[in-house]
Design an enzyme around this catalytic site. Structure first.
Site, PDB file in Angstrom:
ATOM      1  N   GLU A 130       1.830  -1.388  10.904  1.00 60.26           N
ATOM      2  CA  GLU A 130       3.811  -1.620   9.668  1.00 60.26           C
ATOM      3  C   GLU A 130       3.093  -1.269   8.558  1.00 60.26           C
ATOM      4  OE1 GLU A 130       6.225  -3.210  11.258  1.00 60.26           O
ATOM      5  OE2 GLU A 130       6.044  -3.817  13.128  1.00 60.26           O
TER       6      GLU A 130
ATOM      7  N   CYS B 156       8.250  -4.076   2.065  1.00 57.52           N
ATOM      8  CA  CYS B 156       8.317  -2.781   2.648  1.00 57.52           C
ATOM      9  C   CYS B 156       9.373  -2.639   3.287  1.00 57.52           C
ATOM     10  CB  CYS B 156       7.313  -3.300   4.082  1.00 57.52           C
ATOM     11  SG  CYS B 156       8.041  -4.603   5.522  1.00 57.52           S
TER      12      CYS B 156
HETATM   13  P1  NAP Z   1      -3.528  -2.911   1.632  1.00 58.40           P
HETATM   14  O1  NAP Z   1      -4.144  -2.419   0.723  1.00 58.40           O
HETATM   15  O2  NAP Z   1      -3.457  -1.635   3.200  1.00 58.40           O
HETATM   16  O3  NAP Z   1      -3.761  -3.940   2.513  1.00 58.40           O
HETATM   17  C1  NAP Z   1      -3.237  -4.441   3.530  1.00 58.40           C
HETATM   18  C2  NAP Z   1      -4.043  -4.809   4.815  1.00 58.40           C
HETATM   19  O4  NAP Z   1      -5.453  -4.340   5.291  1.00 58.40           O
HETATM   20  C3  NAP Z   1      -5.459  -5.898   4.070  1.00 58.40           C
HETATM   21  O5  NAP Z   1      -5.928  -6.858   4.335  1.00 58.40           O
HETATM   22  C4  NAP Z   1      -6.320  -5.153   2.987  1.00 58.40           C
HETATM   23  O6  NAP Z   1      -7.491  -5.840   3.108  1.00 58.40           O
HETATM   24  C5  NAP Z   1      -6.765  -4.898   4.558  1.00 58.40           C
HETATM   25  N1  NAP Z   1      -7.461  -2.851   4.448  1.00 58.40           N
HETATM   26  C6  NAP Z   1      -7.562  -2.901   3.190  1.00 58.40           C
HETATM   27  N2  NAP Z   1      -8.173  -1.107   3.660  1.00 58.40           N
HETATM   28  C7  NAP Z   1      -8.582  -1.467   4.528  1.00 58.40           C
HETATM   29  C8  NAP Z   1      -9.222  -0.284   5.710  1.00 58.40           C
HETATM   30  N3  NAP Z   1      -9.830   0.474   5.061  1.00 58.40           N
HETATM   31  N4  NAP Z   1      -9.293  -0.423   6.516  1.00 58.40           N
HETATM   32  C9  NAP Z   1      -9.102  -1.617   7.558  1.00 58.40           C
HETATM   33  N5  NAP Z   1      -8.376  -2.845   6.365  1.00 58.40           N
HETATM   34  C10 NAP Z   1      -8.217  -2.392   4.734  1.00 58.40           C
HETATM   35  O7  NAP Z   1      -1.704  -2.744   1.697  1.00 58.40           O
HETATM   36  P2  NAP Z   1      -1.165  -3.955   0.568  1.00 58.40           P
HETATM   37  O8  NAP Z   1      -0.766  -3.273  -0.603  1.00 58.40           O
HETATM   38  O9  NAP Z   1      -1.557  -5.325   0.399  1.00 58.40           O
HETATM   39  O10 NAP Z   1      -0.023  -3.669   1.045  1.00 58.40           O
HETATM   40  C11 NAP Z   1       0.894  -3.211   0.894  1.00 58.40           C
HETATM   41  C12 NAP Z   1       1.977  -2.527   1.426  1.00 58.40           C
HETATM   42  O11 NAP Z   1       2.249  -3.096   3.226  1.00 58.40           O
HETATM   43  C13 NAP Z   1       3.209  -1.608   1.547  1.00 58.40           C
HETATM   44  O12 NAP Z   1       2.978   0.158   1.623  1.00 58.40           O
HETATM   45  C14 NAP Z   1       3.891  -2.296   2.659  1.00 58.40           C
HETATM   46  O13 NAP Z   1       4.939  -1.618   3.086  1.00 58.40           O
HETATM   47  C15 NAP Z   1       3.294  -2.105   3.450  1.00 58.40           C
HETATM   48  N6  NAP Z   1       4.040  -3.180   4.397  1.00 58.40           N
HETATM   49  C16 NAP Z   1       4.378  -2.977   5.724  1.00 58.40           C
HETATM   50  C17 NAP Z   1       5.270  -4.036   6.324  1.00 58.40           C
HETATM   51  C18 NAP Z   1       5.595  -3.659   7.710  1.00 58.40           C
HETATM   52  O14 NAP Z   1       6.176  -4.200   8.610  1.00 58.40           O
HETATM   53  N7  NAP Z   1       6.004  -2.738   8.191  1.00 58.40           N
HETATM   54  C19 NAP Z   1       5.454  -5.428   6.016  1.00 58.40           C
HETATM   55  C20 NAP Z   1       4.465  -5.210   4.919  1.00 58.40           C
HETATM   56  C21 NAP Z   1       4.002  -4.778   3.970  1.00 58.40           C
HETATM   57  P3  NAP Z   1      -7.906  -6.351   1.246  1.00 58.40           P
HETATM   58  O15 NAP Z   1      -7.226  -6.551   1.048  1.00 58.40           O
HETATM   59  O16 NAP Z   1      -8.956  -6.540   1.592  1.00 58.40           O
HETATM   60  O17 NAP Z   1      -8.391  -5.133   0.595  1.00 58.40           O
END
Ligand code: NAP
Length: 460
Positions: free
Chosen positions: A228, A262
């Site tokens: 997602e 998102c």
């Molecule tokens: P993110 O940096 O990707 O973080 C999301 C999760 O992934 C966190 O727990 C993060 O851990 C972890 N993570 C980061 N790098 C990783 C890696 N290389 N391998 C495995 N896990 C990893 O995203 P964000 O900035 O927190 O969230 C915002 C994004 O999420 C936006 O793009 C938003 O649109 C999207 N989103 C999508 C939905 C949907 O349902 N489609 C819903 C909500 C949000 P750490 O915090 O420890 O880095």
């Protein structure tokens, strides 16, 4: 790596947490694996009772939980309370409907009898984002625990207290050890964990980069994944729309959760005959939003989740302006401590300008003026993302025709993209694959096992 509560309203560090050691992580995976052997044998009634207890406790502790959400990621307190209600509703929804969704499905083969039996697959890893710290976890954990899987949750590093409180709720509800486990680990370690033989599937909600990392590990190890990811939803306003209603919803759609959704209405696309009126009214409303402390119930726009997020968004605006975009409103950081960004409207966006292509995660709306309905559809689809979208028109049949031509996982007519427990949620293109919520959300990490009963009289 730092796992900390930093209040984005002040940018002050409130609490720091130690990351799990390798030994503690190993023990957690082992416990979840052991727990699966028993949990898979429990009845739907037992699992439903646990989930209902979790939902009940969540509602009882709503005030405390909501304050921690607001402290850690800056959501308006009223929206944090609404998130707790929604999360409890999701958990109760799977508690009430899970057994029905997972009941045997009878098939009608030419000979003999056959049915599909839904079985759990094992220990799952959920990697979750900070923007809806309880809701996102509820979407993943509730259906999977109902199936009989056990879950390990790696939550975002900036919401460690939310992550711990979630595990506490499951413990307090009587979940056997290992059914729900919080992992205080980095994203990198979460990706590595996907290769562990005991993990049978992974679901990630977050950025494209994190999604690609986890999906690559899942692919290498032939495991199921659900992603997602981000979005850049179009919010189309046609000439026969109720403009005042559309403006109201555009403000909510763009500003809800301080713009960090998102499925936020990130690209507002209005057709020529109504573009001026829409833009004037939209700007007027955004300009008068009360920006401030998210704990104050009078505040309408709080900070972003972190200083880093605010710096990144301001940089995206700056790079877009340098490439030719115009700032109709805002465009700068708010002159006060904390991770604040002004409500902003960008216009004159074209391919090649960062804001045309990138996801803007905060209160920055991209406004586009187009000739007609077809141009609006073409522009809506000119995006690598495919999460949600909206179309505003008084003619519902027209709305459905437009919705049919938009390449996303969800389209809402006369409403911004939204979420409810009974509606499936998910995207296409670079917004990911798989679905959460509704009956579809319980269908991802389950073995749909065919059981065929042959009669001795059946032909070969
Ligand atoms: P993110 O940096 O990707 O973080 C999301 C999760 O992934 C966190 O727990 C993060 O851990 C972890 N993570 C980061 N790098 C990783 C890696 N290389 N391998 C495995 N896990 C990893 O995203 P964000 O900035 O927190 O969230 C915002 C994004 O999420 C936006 O793009 C938003 O649109 C999207 N989103 C999508 C939905 C949907 O349902 N489609 C819903 C909500 C949000 P750490 O915090 O420890 O880095």
């Amino acid at each position: 790596m730092s796992i900390q509560t930093v209040n984005p309203t002040t940018n002050k560090t409130v609490r720091s947490f130690e990351e799990m050691t390798d030994e503690a992580l190993e023990a957690a995976v082992a416990r979840a694996t052991l727990a699966f052997n028993d949990w898979r044998k429990t009845s739907y009634e037992q699992r439903a009772a646990l989930l209902h207890k979790v939902a009940t406790l969540m509602r009882e502790k709503k005030e405390t939980l909501a304050r921690i959400i607001t402290l850690e990621m800056g959501k308006l307190i009223s929206q944090a309370e609404a998130e707790i209600d929604l999360s409890a509703n999701i958990i109760d929804y799977y508690s009430s409907n899970g057994a029905k969704f997972l009941a045997d499905k009878t098939l009608k083969p030419e000979y003999g009898k056959a049915f599909i039996r839904y079985s759990p697959i094992g220990v799952l890893l959920g990697v979750e984002p900070w923007n809806f710290p309880f809701y996102q976890v509820a979407r993943f954990a509730a259906p999977n625990i109902m199936i009989g899987n056990t879950v390990l949750v790696k939550h975002a590093s900036i919401v460690p207290q939310c992550a711990i409180l979630l595990e506490d709720l499951f413990k307090a509800a009587g979940a056997p050890a290992g059914v729900y486990t919080n992992l205080l680990i980095s994203g990198k370690r979460a990706s590595t964990l996907v290769s562990d033989k005991r993990i049978k599937g992974v679901s990630l909600t977050g950025s494209e980069a994190a999604g690609a990392s986890v999906a690559a590990a899942a692919g290498r190890n032939l495991k199921k994944s659900v992603l997602e990811l981000g979005g850049s939803d179009a919010f189309i306003v046609l000439e026969d729309a109720d403009i005042d209603k559309a403006v109201e919803w555009a403000v909510v759609g763009r500003i809800n959760n301080n713009g960090e959704c998102c499925v936020a209405a990130k690209r507002i696309i209005a057709v020529e005959p109504v573009a001026d009126e829409f833009l004037r009214k939209f700007k007027e409303k955004l300009a008068h939003l009360k920006v401030g402390d998210p704990m104050d119930r009078a505040t309408e726009l709080g900070p972003l989740s972190s200083e880093e997020a605010a710096v990144q968004l301001a940089d995206q605006v700056k790079r877009s302006v340098e490439a030719g975009a115009k700032v109709l409103l805002g465009g700068k950081r708010v002159d006060r401590p904390g991770a604040f960004m002004e409500p902003t409207i960008l216009t004159d966006l074209k391919p090649g300008i960062p804001a045309y292509h990138e996801e803007l995660f905060g209160p920055v709306a991209s406004f586009y003026r187009v000739k007609d309905e077809q141009a609006a559809i073409d522009l809506a689809n000119d995006s690598d993302f495919g999460l949600g979208g909206s179309v505003f028109t008084r003619d519902i049949e027209r709305g459905k025709r437009v919705a049919d031509q938009i390449d996303t996982g969800m389209v809402f007519i006369n409403h911004p993209t939204w979420t409810k427990e009974e509606l499936p949620f998910g995207g296409t293109k670079r917004s990911g694959y798989g679905r959460e919520l509704s009956e579809l959300g319980i269908d991802e990490f389950v073995n749909k096992k065919l059981i065929r009963v042959s009669e001795l009289t059946d032909p070969f």
